[in-house]
Design an enzyme around this catalytic site. Structure first.
Site: not given
Length: 259
Positions: A22, A19
């Protein structure tokens, strides 16, 4: 363990290695945590490795942040890459005492705590405590003259003791039992199987006619396992318990009429 024992609030960062947002959020969170000087703790949860926890938390986007106050109470859920304003609001909710909590978040918090409690306990260990508890309850029935309703009174008292500790693990008042107390003496102290169940989940004799739980956090898993076993035993024997209670009541009425 960190969730249950943390003396400070927690930011739970749910992420994935693949991600991009993230990865961008990680240094921001780490910087905030360092500057806070221990006012809160940052925990990270890999969504790919902890699917059970993500299901409980109903994670549908990454990253997702949870503000968790002491005691495991989730007060805020923030999905996606936060902007400056949303992050400020998130941090305020983390650090400010909360008087009201969204019921949905409260339910998530309780389920997450249960998962944390049981995660360090193997299936075999849970089965051992479950089976031992059932055996002791069956022995209790014999000691109470094969009267299931009387045995249920003791079982329910033990259940209440355990449930109070599970719900309020930080409350010291629930961690000691005065067996000289009238109710405790009548329903627990006189019956070795009842004492044995309590000692099997961490209670120890601390002084005359008293039992104390040695370590609440390390004993939450056996407490939860035994409590569930007791509730299952009560539910499975519900009809016979009620039948025995009616018979005892009828006998008492018959004796009154004879007098």
């Amino acid at each position: 363990k960190h969730l249950l024992e943390s003396p400070v609030p927690i930011i739970l960062d749910v992420y994935a290695d693949w991600c991009g947002p993230c990865k961008a959020l990680t240094p921001i969170l780490e910087d905030i945590t360092i500057k806070a000087g221990g006012a809160f703790r940052l925990l990270k949860l890999n969504a790919d490795n902890d699917k059970a926890a993500c299901a409980i938390l109903q994670v549908s986007a990454l990253p997702t942040l949870f503000a968790i106050q002491k005691g495991g109470k989730i007060v805020t859920k923030l999905e996606g890459m936060p902007n400056e304003d949303s992050m400020k609001q998130f941090m305020m909710s983390l650090m400010m005492p909360s008087t009201t909590v969204d019921p949905k978040l409260q339910d998530m918090g309780e389920k997450l705590q249960n998962l944390a409690i049981m995660s360090g306990y193997t299936f075999a260990q849970r089965e051992q405590i479950h089976d031992r508890t059932i055996r002791k309850l069956d022995a209790l029935v014999k000691l109470r003259g094969n009267d299931l309703s009387l045995a249920e009174e003791t079982a329910s008292t033990i259940n209440k003791v355990m449930n109070n500790i599970i719900k309020h693990p930080k409350e010291v008042k629930y961690q000691s039992l005065n067996l000289s107390n009238k109710a405790m003496a009548a329903r627990i102290a006189s019956f070795p199987p009842a004492i044995s169940i309590l000692k099997s989940v961490g209670f120890q004799s601390s002084r005359e006619n008293s039992l104390t739980l040695s370590s609440v956090v390390s004993n939450l898993a056996p407490l939860t396992t035994a409590q569930k076993a007791i509730q299952k035993w009560i539910d499975q024997n519900r009809y016979e318990i009620q039948k025995a209670a009616r018979a005892r009541k009828d006998d008492a009425l018959a004796k009154i009429k004879l007098k």
